[in-house]
Write a protein that holds these residues in place. Sequence first.
Motif, PDB file in Angstrom:
ATOM      1  N   UNK A  78      60.011  68.603 -25.548  1.00  0.00           N
ATOM      2  CA  UNK A  78      60.971  69.226 -26.469  1.00  0.00           C
ATOM      3  C   UNK A  78      60.825  70.738 -26.455  1.00  0.00           C
ATOM      4  N   UNK A  79      59.562  71.230 -26.421  1.00  0.00           N
ATOM      5  CA  UNK A  79      59.326  72.680 -26.378  1.00  0.00           C
ATOM      6  C   UNK A  79      59.863  73.272 -25.072  1.00  0.00           C
ATOM      7  N   UNK A  80      59.686  72.540 -23.955  1.00  0.00           N
ATOM      8  CA  UNK A  80      60.201  73.018 -22.667  1.00  0.00           C
ATOM      9  C   UNK A  80      61.721  73.090 -22.686  1.00  0.00           C
ATOM     10  N   UNK A  81      62.365  72.116 -23.321  1.00  0.00           N
ATOM     11  CA  UNK A  81      63.823  72.141 -23.420  1.00  0.00           C
ATOM     12  C   UNK A  81      64.291  73.343 -24.242  1.00  0.00           C
ATOM     13  N   UNK A 122      63.389  57.258 -28.476  1.00  0.00           N
ATOM     14  CA  UNK A 122      62.401  56.968 -27.434  1.00  0.00           C
ATOM     15  C   UNK A 122      62.091  58.197 -26.615  1.00  0.00           C
ATOM     16  N   UNK A 123      62.327  58.080 -25.289  1.00  0.00           N
ATOM     17  CA  UNK A 123      62.039  59.203 -24.390  1.00  0.00           C
ATOM     18  C   UNK A 123      63.305  59.867 -23.876  1.00  0.00           C
ATOM     19  N   UNK A 124      64.435  59.686 -24.581  1.00  0.00           N
ATOM     20  CA  UNK A 124      65.704  60.250 -24.154  1.00  0.00           C
ATOM     21  C   UNK A 124      66.116  61.444 -25.024  1.00  0.00           C
ATOM     22  N   UNK A 125      66.643  62.462 -24.342  1.00  0.00           N
ATOM     23  CA  UNK A 125      67.099  63.680 -25.010  1.00  0.00           C
ATOM     24  C   UNK A 125      68.522  63.983 -24.567  1.00  0.00           C
ATOM     25  N   UNK A 126      69.273  64.650 -25.437  1.00  0.00           N
ATOM     26  CA  UNK A 126      70.631  65.058 -25.111  1.00  0.00           C
ATOM     27  C   UNK A 126      70.824  66.544 -25.333  1.00  0.00           C
ATOM     28  N   UNK A 127      71.637  67.184 -24.462  1.00  0.00           N
ATOM     29  CA  UNK A 127      71.872  68.628 -24.547  1.00  0.00           C
ATOM     30  C   UNK A 127      73.368  68.882 -24.384  1.00  0.00           C
ATOM     31  N   UNK A 128      73.893  69.810 -25.165  1.00  0.00           N
ATOM     32  CA  UNK A 128      75.259  70.291 -24.977  1.00  0.00           C
ATOM     33  C   UNK A 128      75.164  71.764 -24.588  1.00  0.00           C
ATOM     34  N   UNK A 160      73.117  72.932 -27.978  1.00  0.00           N
ATOM     35  CA  UNK A 160      72.689  71.841 -28.860  1.00  0.00           C
ATOM     36  C   UNK A 160      71.680  70.975 -28.107  1.00  0.00           C
ATOM     37  N   UNK A 161      70.565  70.644 -28.774  1.00  0.00           N
ATOM     38  CA  UNK A 161      69.544  69.786 -28.172  1.00  0.00           C
ATOM     39  C   UNK A 161      69.068  68.796 -29.217  1.00  0.00           C
ATOM     40  N   UNK A 179      61.676  70.982 -15.418  1.00  0.00           N
ATOM     41  CA  UNK A 179      61.030  69.804 -16.004  1.00  0.00           C
ATOM     42  C   UNK A 179      60.365  68.922 -14.954  1.00  0.00           C
ATOM     43  N   UNK A 180      60.299  69.412 -13.695  1.00  0.00           N
ATOM     44  CA  UNK A 180      59.735  68.597 -12.624  1.00  0.00           C
ATOM     45  C   UNK A 180      58.254  68.339 -12.820  1.00  0.00           C
ATOM     46  N   UNK A 181      57.518  69.330 -13.325  1.00  0.00           N
ATOM     47  CA  UNK A 181      56.073  69.183 -13.532  1.00  0.00           C
ATOM     48  C   UNK A 181      55.687  69.842 -14.859  1.00  0.00           C
ATOM     49  N   UNK A 182      55.683  69.053 -15.899  1.00  0.00           N
ATOM     50  CA  UNK A 182      55.292  69.529 -17.224  1.00  0.00           C
ATOM     51  C   UNK A 182      53.888  69.035 -17.511  1.00  0.00           C
ATOM     52  N   UNK A 183      52.979  69.953 -17.794  1.00  0.00           N
ATOM     53  CA  UNK A 183      51.575  69.577 -17.998  1.00  0.00           C
ATOM     54  C   UNK A 183      51.347  69.118 -19.421  1.00  0.00           C
ATOM     55  N   UNK A 184      50.548  68.046 -19.531  1.00  0.00           N
ATOM     56  CA  UNK A 184      50.165  67.534 -20.840  1.00  0.00           C
ATOM     57  C   UNK A 184      48.984  68.353 -21.335  1.00  0.00           C
ATOM     58  N   UNK A 185      49.098  69.039 -22.481  1.00  0.00           N
ATOM     59  CA  UNK A 185      48.030  69.910 -22.955  1.00  0.00           C
ATOM     60  C   UNK A 185      46.697  69.150 -23.098  1.00  0.00           C
TER      61      UNK A 185
END
Length: 599
Positions: free
Chosen positions: A503-506, A521-527, A515-516, A547-553
């Motif tokens: 969500x922070x990356x978006x 679940x694991x689905x997001x929508x953007x306008x 709009x985000x 979003x190809x490689x987002x690291x888990x903190x």
Amino acid sequence: MHRFIRLYWVPIAALIILFSARFLTPFLYRVYSHDQYLSLHTILEFATIFFAFSIFSMIWLMHDAIKEDVSIFLLVVGIFLLAAGVIDLFHTLSYYGMPAFFTPSSTQKATFLWLWGRLVVGTAFLLAFYSWHLRDHRQTLIRMLLAFSAVLALLSLLISTIWLDRVPLLVAEGKGVTPFKKYMEYLTIAIMILNTFLLLKNRRYFSRSVLVNIGNFFGMTIISEAAFTFYISIYDTYNLLGHIYKVMAYYFLYRAFYLAGIVRYFSNMNEIAALAEEVIEHSDTLKEVLKIYVEKLARIIPRAGQIAIFLPASQENCYYLALCQGQFCQLILEHKNICPQNFMDIMGRELKILKWPVKTLKGSGLLEVIKGQEDFWDRVVEMLYLPLHRQDMDSGFMWLLNFNKNEGFTLEDIDTVRTVAKLISLSVIQARHNEIINRLSYEDQLTGLGNRRYFIQELKKAIYDSKRYGHDFTLVFVDMNNLKYINDTYGHNDGDTALQTLAAALRRNLRQGDICARLGGDEFGIVLKYVGLNEASSKGEALRQELANVELPGYKWSFSAAVGWATFPQEAKDIDGLMHLADKRMYMHKNKKRAEMSC
């Protein structure tokens, strides 16, 4: 002078009659027979007792409902009048010629009780004028006053029956009142004169009608006491005049308490009902509600040259001007936020009326806020300041500024502002609660993004705007890969962290106005607003790369997301078609990623 005579003509006429009786004593003075006077005396005394008990009953029944500054004044005097009424009853029953009351009735006994009762009433007003600050200790004060009143009544009974022989002679038969009795009457007159000065000093706390009636009470009481210094016989003309004047004085006092208690209470209730009705019928937003309240205050309090309401800003210890009406509002409107240092420490959390407030406000930071307008506060003659708080919740503050040197704020103004301030505080709190409810109904609590309901609503708005104004936009769906694997391997807390990270990356990759939302679940929508077909591919690909490689903190592990998009109106003509196409492309990208990983 003409106005003074019109307001206080009764005491003036009473004084003229008294002095006329003095100068025309040979013609007007007479001593009435025992039978003639005793019945008349009893009727007059019972009239004052009725007024005293009525005032106490009125205040006692309404003391919980009357919350203004004047309520403590009313309580103190009302409770003491209970004691005064009991003492006057003892006086009536002890008058010479009445049946024995514990001990035989006598002139000495009745006169002592008379003096004791008058001193109790005079002292009651002195205490009342110095009890304004005890408003926060009402219940303790009530208990103390009731106990003290009971002690005064009991003490009057004990002295007039058991210890009467210790009281100096008050009336000498055939010679009239003794010097000691005159001194006691003069002391009562002095107390009432002092009370008159205190009334004038505190006149801002009383409405004009209440002020006039209490002033008439003091005037009639002073003249009544003067009449009792002249009589020779307890059955003569001066004694009768004194009792008549006393009844008239109590009548004025009853009118004052009736106006200050019942009339004021129901007047406030009517004002509140009318305001509530207007707010319900004509307001949808907090600003509209505040506007109704401010306009009402401006009509009721014309001496308020400016009315301003400040509400808490998002920045700590800062306030923003929510509404301003009247003179010089443009000077404050130039500043979005006001962040005065130690403002609440200086001004406090109680209503204040400041004369020439520029001196008090120095050091609060408020003077420096309105830069370039240093002479603004020099024009302010009087400031009525009231913090807006309820249930320990800071709702800001409001002020009313008076630029007129000839007319200050009155008690009625203060009562009105208090009433309206309570309604404003409730409205602000209600608006906050509504804001929280609306946010919760449209916000995903885990990520802080909008939820599915919010997204569909905004998507419909975007389609409407596109059809009306011709603005293209692109719908983007994002699906996080391997969320189940993270939950199963690391736990659901880390799965939540992964969703928050995505969500922070978006957010970082969106423009203001886009709009985000998390759809579930694991689905997001953007306008992406104003992004047409030509830009959609480049924007979508850029988002895929981001979003190809987002690291888990906290872990040496990364995850990716599948992205699909569709543009309106070139690729779809309605919301269902648009969502279907974007969803289809997202799953095509997701399947492609799986195929690459399997290879």
